[in-house]
Design an enzyme around this catalytic site. Structure first.
Site, PDB file in Angstrom:
ATOM      1  N   HIS A  68       0.859  -1.194   0.000  1.00 29.53           N
ATOM      2  CA  HIS A  68       0.000   0.000   0.000  1.00 29.53           C
ATOM      3  C   HIS A  68       0.895   1.244   0.000  1.00 29.53           C
ATOM      4  O   HIS A  68       1.250   1.764   1.050  1.00 29.53           O
ATOM      5  CB  HIS A  68      -0.924  -0.016   1.221  1.00 29.53           C
ATOM      6  N   ASN A 100       2.551   9.376  -5.514  1.00 26.86           N
ATOM      7  CA  ASN A 100       2.756  10.808  -5.235  1.00 26.86           C
ATOM      8  C   ASN A 100       2.802  11.135  -3.744  1.00 26.86           C
ATOM      9  O   ASN A 100       3.228  12.223  -3.370  1.00 26.86           O
ATOM     10  CB  ASN A 100       1.708  11.651  -5.963  1.00 26.86           C
ATOM     11  N   GLY A 140      -8.627   8.120  -2.234  1.00 32.97           N
ATOM     12  CA  GLY A 140      -9.025   9.528  -2.261  1.00 32.97           C
ATOM     13  C   GLY A 140      -9.773   9.896  -0.992  1.00 32.97           C
ATOM     14  O   GLY A 140     -10.016   9.056  -0.121  1.00 32.97           O
ATOM     15  N   GLU A 197     -11.913   4.579   6.633  1.00 33.87           N
ATOM     16  CA  GLU A 197     -11.040   5.650   7.140  1.00 33.87           C
ATOM     17  C   GLU A 197     -11.846   6.620   7.994  1.00 33.87           C
ATOM     18  O   GLU A 197     -11.314   7.303   8.851  1.00 33.87           O
ATOM     19  CB  GLU A 197     -10.394   6.411   5.978  1.00 33.87           C
ATOM     20  N   ASP A 240       1.615   3.646   3.163  1.00 36.06           N
ATOM     21  CA  ASP A 240       0.624   4.571   2.595  1.00 36.06           C
ATOM     22  C   ASP A 240       1.318   5.682   1.803  1.00 36.06           C
ATOM     23  O   ASP A 240       1.330   5.665   0.590  1.00 36.06           O
ATOM     24  CB  ASP A 240      -0.277   5.159   3.693  1.00 36.06           C
TER      25      ASP A 240
HETATM   26  P1  IMP Z   1      -1.153   9.277  -6.617  1.00 35.77           P
HETATM   27  O1  IMP Z   1      -2.327   8.381  -6.837  1.00 35.77           O
HETATM   28  O2  IMP Z   1       0.151   8.659  -7.028  1.00 35.77           O
HETATM   29  O3  IMP Z   1      -1.348  10.631  -7.237  1.00 35.77           O
HETATM   30  O4  IMP Z   1      -0.982   9.461  -5.032  1.00 35.77           O
HETATM   31  C1  IMP Z   1      -1.669  10.438  -4.283  1.00 35.77           C
HETATM   32  C2  IMP Z   1      -3.149  10.115  -4.189  1.00 35.77           C
HETATM   33  O5  IMP Z   1      -3.351   8.916  -3.414  1.00 35.77           O
HETATM   34  C3  IMP Z   1      -3.956  11.162  -3.448  1.00 35.77           C
HETATM   35  O6  IMP Z   1      -4.356  12.207  -4.306  1.00 35.77           O
HETATM   36  C4  IMP Z   1      -5.154  10.361  -2.931  1.00 35.77           C
HETATM   37  O7  IMP Z   1      -6.134  10.234  -3.928  1.00 35.77           O
HETATM   38  C5  IMP Z   1      -4.564   8.992  -2.672  1.00 35.77           C
HETATM   39  N1  IMP Z   1      -4.236   8.807  -1.248  1.00 35.77           N
HETATM   40  C6  IMP Z   1      -3.041   8.910  -0.650  1.00 35.77           C
HETATM   41  N2  IMP Z   1      -3.123   8.644   0.669  1.00 35.77           N
HETATM   42  C7  IMP Z   1      -4.409   8.340   0.912  1.00 35.77           C
HETATM   43  C8  IMP Z   1      -5.136   7.954   2.087  1.00 35.77           C
HETATM   44  O8  IMP Z   1      -4.621   7.856   3.213  1.00 35.77           O
HETATM   45  N3  IMP Z   1      -6.467   7.748   1.932  1.00 35.77           N
HETATM   46  C9  IMP Z   1      -7.094   7.862   0.738  1.00 35.77           C
HETATM   47  N4  IMP Z   1      -6.441   8.196  -0.388  1.00 35.77           N
HETATM   48  C10 IMP Z   1      -5.125   8.439  -0.307  1.00 35.77           C
HETATM   49 ZN    ZN Z   2      -3.827   4.905   1.026  1.00 37.06          ZN
END
Ligand code: IMP
Ligand code: ZN
Length: 347
Positions: free
Chosen positions: A16, A20, A176, A206, A287
């Protein structure tokens, strides 16, 4: 072996990790330099403070989600995204990770399409097998704030890439801001992905929303992310908890993330212990290691120190995690690697 070395050398699987959210300060600096060299305007001043969320931070959950915009502005073209992916894979390997399922949400930007976004990450994952020992895979993310039409578009792209690169693309996930969107509206798209052979993991519980949690559990995903508010003690109901205990869906547990976003008040009251004692499979994960200034070895160390696990229990936790990787053919070699470590250290 001193304890820091033990956690570093323990072969770990990371299931997990959002790309980004995993960018370290060093990677972000490298990306800033890359943008400066390309003559791209820098809109991320003072980004370190803004990007990181620590314990005691006064930001609420919705504000926490805004920090991802900073990383997104640094990964908005294929070359920068490739650099971010490559540096992040290296960091996971340096932390003793032997298998990584990286997840990321494809975005259309002025410089790339969603398909280019996915293929850029796939290309770096494929190339990584030439210089890294860590096995890497991709889970395509759907952000729950997206309109259904866009989620459907992402599922179609994920299926297309899964057919073209079955060695890299392994699953799809829903993440998200948990306050946005409704799980049930994504079910048809997720079922399409499942039918095509993609594995599914859902961010679940969450926030306190027992109705949605129950819908998610009954969907029977291959894994769940977080699973914070499932037990009645933490905002779930007897039904949500007994359903999870019956189905034994593996939970990707992210301790520091939950403490820093205040889904959990502190490490001691983290639901890891309830899941562990109920024999619901748990997988320790990061995470967003960049946003929460952590690493996978640190998360193992925090878990072990908080819940007083022995070295043998710790190694078995890592061994058990190998059963739940999405790449079926990686299970046996990972298992052997862990058994070898356990044997070598007489655990
Ligand atoms: P990306 O998908 O590589 O752009 O990583 C960042 C994205 O992961 C964020 O914009 C969220 O949509 C999602 N994200 C990251 N951490 C969490 C979390 O703890 N809960 C829910 N979504 C998360
Ligand atoms: Zn997550």
């Amino acid at each position: 072996m001193n304890s820091d070395t033990f956690f570093l050398e323990l072969p770990k699987v990371e299931l997990h990790a959002h790309l980004n959210g995993s960018l370290s300060p060093a990677t972000m600096l490298e990306l800033k330099r890359f943008h400066a060299d390309s003559g791209i305007e820098d809109k991320t001043n003072a980004f370190f403070d803004e990007f990181q969320i620590g314990a005691g931070d006064s930001r609420n959950l919705a504000e926490c989600f805004q920090v991802f915009n900073i990383a997104h502005s640094l990964t908005s073209n294929p070359k920068a995204l490739a650099l971010a992916t490559s540096l992040t894979l290296q960091e996971f390997q340096d932390d003793g990770c032997c298998y990584l399922e990286l997840r990321s949400t494809p975005r259309d930007t002025p410089q790339m399409t969603k398909l280019q976004y996915i293929e850029t990450i796939i290309d770096i994952i494929q190339k990584s097998s030439l210089h890294l020992t860590m096995i890497s895979k991709l889970i395509v993310s759907i952000n729950r704030k997206l309109p259904i039409s866009e989620a459907e578009e992402i599922v179609k792209l994920a299926i297309e890439c899964y057919k073209k690169y079955p060695d890299v693309v392994v699953g799809i996930e829903l993440s998200g801001d948990p306050m946005a969107g409704e799980f049930k509206s994504f079910v048809p798209a997720l079922l399409e992905a499942k039918e095509a052979g993609l594995k599914i993991t859902l961010h679940c519980g969450e926030i306190c929303n027992p109705e949605e949690i129950l819908e998610m559990l009954k969907f029977k995903p291959d894994r769940l992310g977080h699973g914070t508010c499932i037990h009645p003690k933490y905002g779930g109901t007897e039904e949500t908890w007994s359903t999870l205990c019956k189905l034994k869906i593996p939970v990707e547990v992210c301790l520091t993330s939950n403490v820093n976003t205040k889904s959990t008040p502190d490490y001691e009251s983290h639901h890891f212990k309830l899941l562990y004692d109920a024999e619901v499979p748990v997988i320790i994960c990061t995470d967003d290691k960049g946003v929460f200034s952590t690493s996978l070895s640190r998360e193992y160390q925090i878990c072990v120190n908080t819940f007083s696990l022995t070295s043998s229990q710790t190694a078995r936790l890592a061994l058990n995690a190998c059963q739940y990787v999405f790449a079926d053919n990686a299970r046996k070699p990972l298992n052997d690697k862990l058994l070898n470590f356990i044997g070598k250290h007489s655990l």
